[in-house]
Structure formats: structure tokens, C-alpha cells
Design a protein around this motif. Structure first.
Motif, mmCIF file in Angstrom:
data_model
loop_
_atom_site.group_PDB
_atom_site.id
_atom_site.type_symbol
_atom_site.label_atom_id
_atom_site.label_comp_id
_atom_site.label_asym_id
_atom_site.label_seq_id
_atom_site.Cartn_x
_atom_site.Cartn_y
_atom_site.Cartn_z
ATOM 1 N N HIS A 130 -1.334 -0.628 -7.859
ATOM 2 C CA HIS A 130 -1.352 0.787 -7.515
ATOM 3 C C HIS A 130 -0.639 1.021 -6.182
ATOM 4 O O HIS A 130 -0.917 1.992 -5.475
ATOM 5 N N ASP A 131 0.287 0.139 -5.854
ATOM 6 C CA ASP A 131 1.106 0.248 -4.648
ATOM 7 C C ASP A 131 2.529 0.574 -5.090
ATOM 8 O O ASP A 131 3.172 -0.231 -5.770
ATOM 9 N N LEU A 189 7.979 -0.379 -7.444
ATOM 10 C CA LEU A 189 9.431 -0.215 -7.377
ATOM 11 C C LEU A 189 10.134 -1.567 -7.278
ATOM 12 O O LEU A 189 11.219 -1.749 -7.833
ATOM 13 N N ALA A 190 9.506 -2.508 -6.587
ATOM 14 C CA ALA A 190 10.072 -3.860 -6.512
ATOM 15 C C ALA A 190 10.065 -4.513 -7.892
ATOM 16 O O ALA A 190 11.018 -5.217 -8.271
ATOM 17 N N THR A 191 9.009 -4.294 -8.658
ATOM 18 C CA THR A 191 8.921 -4.837 -10.021
ATOM 19 C C THR A 191 9.994 -4.230 -10.906
ATOM 20 O O THR A 191 10.674 -4.933 -11.666
ATOM 21 N N ARG A 197 13.366 4.957 -2.486
ATOM 22 C CA ARG A 197 13.776 4.365 -3.754
ATOM 23 C C ARG A 197 15.288 4.149 -3.795
ATOM 24 O O ARG A 197 16.022 4.687 -2.960
ATOM 25 N N LEU A 198 15.755 3.397 -4.761
ATOM 26 C CA LEU A 198 17.185 3.146 -4.921
ATOM 27 C C LEU A 198 17.925 4.362 -5.457
ATOM 28 O O LEU A 198 19.105 4.560 -5.175
ATOM 29 N N TYR A 241 9.795 -6.719 -2.351
ATOM 30 C CA TYR A 241 8.816 -5.866 -1.656
ATOM 31 C C TYR A 241 8.994 -5.986 -0.149
ATOM 32 O O TYR A 241 9.059 -4.977 0.564
ATOM 33 N N ASP A 242 9.082 -7.230 0.353
ATOM 34 C CA ASP A 242 9.206 -7.453 1.796
ATOM 35 C C ASP A 242 10.571 -7.028 2.337
ATOM 36 O O ASP A 242 10.667 -6.431 3.412
ATOM 37 N N ASP A 243 11.615 -7.340 1.587
ATOM 38 C CA ASP A 243 12.973 -7.100 2.069
ATOM 39 C C ASP A 243 13.396 -5.640 1.957
ATOM 40 O O ASP A 243 14.259 -5.176 2.712
ATOM 41 N N VAL A 244 12.787 -4.913 1.012
ATOM 42 C CA VAL A 244 13.248 -3.551 0.754
ATOM 43 C C VAL A 244 12.134 -2.526 0.960
ATOM 44 O O VAL A 244 12.107 -1.832 1.977
#
Length: 337
Positions: A9-10, A15-17, A68-69, A237-240
């Protein structure tokens, strides 16, 4: 078509997925993703983050902010909002053709009683003329995703607070959100669907989109994110999406004005922000102080333009030397984003 039910729920992890599954996995059929998340604001790729949201409200209410992208405007999500994303080969759909993705969802919603739901304009879904869904699109390396929102039961009272920037006179070249009349979908559903939870709403949409009576019939079409996948997703997740440079630093250059009259003088501060940091700040006004206010400018220069960074910098300064008899807390409250 395959589908993925995201457990997180994050919004940043979801978005990383989405990005990982689009770029790193090869599916021989289109992929449909469903997810929903805790309170969060997602700004479009080309927007100025601070221009789109009330930063003070966001911080006070622990609302997650990310970028977001895809393009488009800023949106607010909470656990009453269902997100969807279609991932397809780029050559199978024309970029910008949102209707090919959203019309099947509208058709499914009609079966729940909201027969006035329709695809409208470039990328919206309306019910009785009010917006309950917006979509955005992104393409890369032969793949395209089109993702959007479905406002089933969002806390509408939050939206004007979180997406309402105080009058700080921000000027930038960022793409600004278009304000629309928005509504939840729940009131338009048939009585028997009025109490649907978001997961129940999701599962009904799945059955309609796949043309089956029960989700159990399509379990062979469900893709489960693996532990190995999760390792790569965490990197993204960490990088973006959890990276300040991407969320705030990626904003276009902008200027903002902070001005207020106090009993002992007016402070008028003009900030130039580049890459999310203070490139310059100039102070104007009829305030008094024994020291040159240029010292404050020097201290703030190159600091991230965040509430925390500005506050920490000013905490280390005796502001009375520059803005005499104006309480330090008042100076800080004026200057923080």
C-alpha cells in the motif's frame, strides 16, 4: 492477458513494481496491474512538485509524495482509490490512445450500475459530468504502460487541502495541473454494490475484463512477484521513487516569493530554485538589523529547498541580528516551503 495484484500500500513500491515489470520481464500477452495505497500525492514527470502541493499540509499529515515516469497532472490517492495499469507492446497501441485502455473499464463499471460513466476528453473518465478517473501514459524500449485512478471512496475533504498551494507566488515552467470537478464512484453504483470494498471492486472489474464469473477461474493468469523480483524492485524504489532528487530535485527551475508584514517590519524574500536547491535568495523590506542580511543569503545558498533544510539552517542563525524584534519562529514559518 495476465494480471498482478500488488500487496503493498506504498505508492512508491507500486510504481517501482510497475516499472520493473514493464522493463525487466517479458510477457507474451498484455499485463494488467491493480494496486491501492495509503495517502499520497503523485506528480507528473514534468511538474514542479512544490507548485502542485501544500507542503505544510503534506508534512503535518504524513502524506507520501513521489513523482511518476508519465506526464500529466498531480493526483491524490488514498485507500479508497483503486489504481490500474495496462502494460503492452508499444506497437500494439498508438501512444496517447487512452480510450483503448479505459473504455473496457467504463464498460465494466456500467455493469455495476454507473451507466452514465463515460470516457471523456483525452484521458479522463466521468460520471454525470464529474471526473472519477484520470490516466497517464509512458513508453520505453518497445513497451508502453497506461495507468490511471478509479476513485471509489476517496476522502474528498483532503484534496483541496493537499493540492492547494498557498499564495507564495511560485513561477515556473512546470506543467500545471488542470483543476476539474471530481467525485467518487460509489454513489452512482447500484444499491447491491454500495458497500463494496476496494478489493471487492477490483475483483469484480477483473471478472468483467476477463469475461468470467469468478476470479478463481483466471488464477492461472495471475503473476506473483517473486523474491528475486522484489530485490530489483527495491533498487528502483531507492534510486527513483523514494529519492529526493527525483521527487523534488527533478522539478523545473522556479522562483517563489515569501512576503509578510510584522509589527517590526516587512520581510520580502525572493527565492530562485534550481534542481530543487536554493540557487539564490534576496531579501527586501523595511526590517532592521545590526548585521548584513547577505549572511542569511550565504547560509541558505545551495541548501535543498525543503522545510527541514531551511529550518535547520535558520536554527543555526541568530535571526534577531538581521530581523530585529521579529520572533525567530515567525521568520522560519515565513521562509520554509
Amino acid at each position: 492477458m495476465y494480471y498482478v495484484i500488488m500487496k503493498s500500500h506504498d505508492i512508491r513500491e507500486n510504481l517501482a513494481t510497475e516499472q520493473y515489470l514493464m522493463n525487466a520481464k517479458q510477457f507474451d500477452e498484455p499485463l494488467l496491474l491493480f494496486y491501492y495505497e495509503k495517502p499520497s500525492v503523485i506528480v507528473g514527470r514534468n511538474q514542479n512538485t512544490l507548485e502542485e502541493l501544500n507542503q505544510k499540509y503534506v508534512e503535518e499529515h504524513n502524506i507520501v509524495v513521489t513523482r511518476r515516469l508519465s506526464g500529466g497532472g498531480a493526483v491524490y490517492h488514498d485507500l479508497g482509490n483503486l489504481c490500474f495499469s495496462f502494460v503492452v507492446d508499444s506497437d500494439s497501441e498508438e501512444f496517447g490512445d487512452f480510450k483503448s485502455f479505459t473504455q473496457p473499464i467504463v464498460d465494466a463499471i456500467h455493469t455495476l450500475g454507473a451507466t452514465s460513466a463515460e470516457v471523456s476528453g483525452r484521458n479522463d473518465m466521468l460520471v454525470d459530468g464529474k471526473k472519477f478517473s484520470g490516466s497517464a501514459m509512458y513508453t520505453r524500449n518497445g513497451k508502453t504502460f497506461s495507468h490511471g485512478t478509479l476513485m471509489l471512496d476517496v476522502d474528498m475533504s483532503v484534496i483541496p487541502n493537499v493540492l492547494n498551494v498557498p499564495e507564495d507566488k511560485i513561477k515556473s515552467k512546470g506543467i500545471k495541473s488542470v483543476k476539474s470537478r471530481v467525485t467518487n464512484l460509489r454513489p452512482y453504483l447500484d444499491k447491491k454494490y454500495q458497500d463494496l470494498t476496494v478489493p471487492e471492486f477490483r475483483d469484480i472489474l477483473l471478472t468483467r475484463l476477463f469475461g468470467v464469473d469468478d476470479v478463481a477461474e483466471i488464477k492461472d493468469k495471475e503473476y506473483h512477484v517473486t523474491d528475486a523480483d522484489q530485490v530489483e524492485i527495491k533498487k528502483i524504489y531507492d534510486d527513483v521513487y523514494n529519492n529526493w532528487d527525483w521527487v523534488y530535485g527533478h522539478s523545473p527551475e522556479f522562483t517563489t516569493k515569501k512576503r509578510k508584514h510584522f509589527d517590526y517590519g516587512t520581510i520580502d524574500a525572493r527565492f530562485d530554485i534550481k534542481d530543487g536547491k536554493i540557487a539564490n535568495v534576496k531579501f527586501y523590506g523595511d526590517f532592521f538589523g545590526p548585521k548584513d542580511v547577505a549572511d542569511v543569503t550565504t547560509a541558505l545558498k545551495d541548501k535543498p529547498y525543503t522545510s527541514q533544510a531551511v529550518k535547520e539552517t535558520l536554527d543555526g542563525i541568530n535571526t534577531n541580528d538581521y530581523f530585529t524584534n521579529i520572533p525567530k519562529d515567525d521568520v522560519i514559518n515565513l521562509l520554509v516551503p
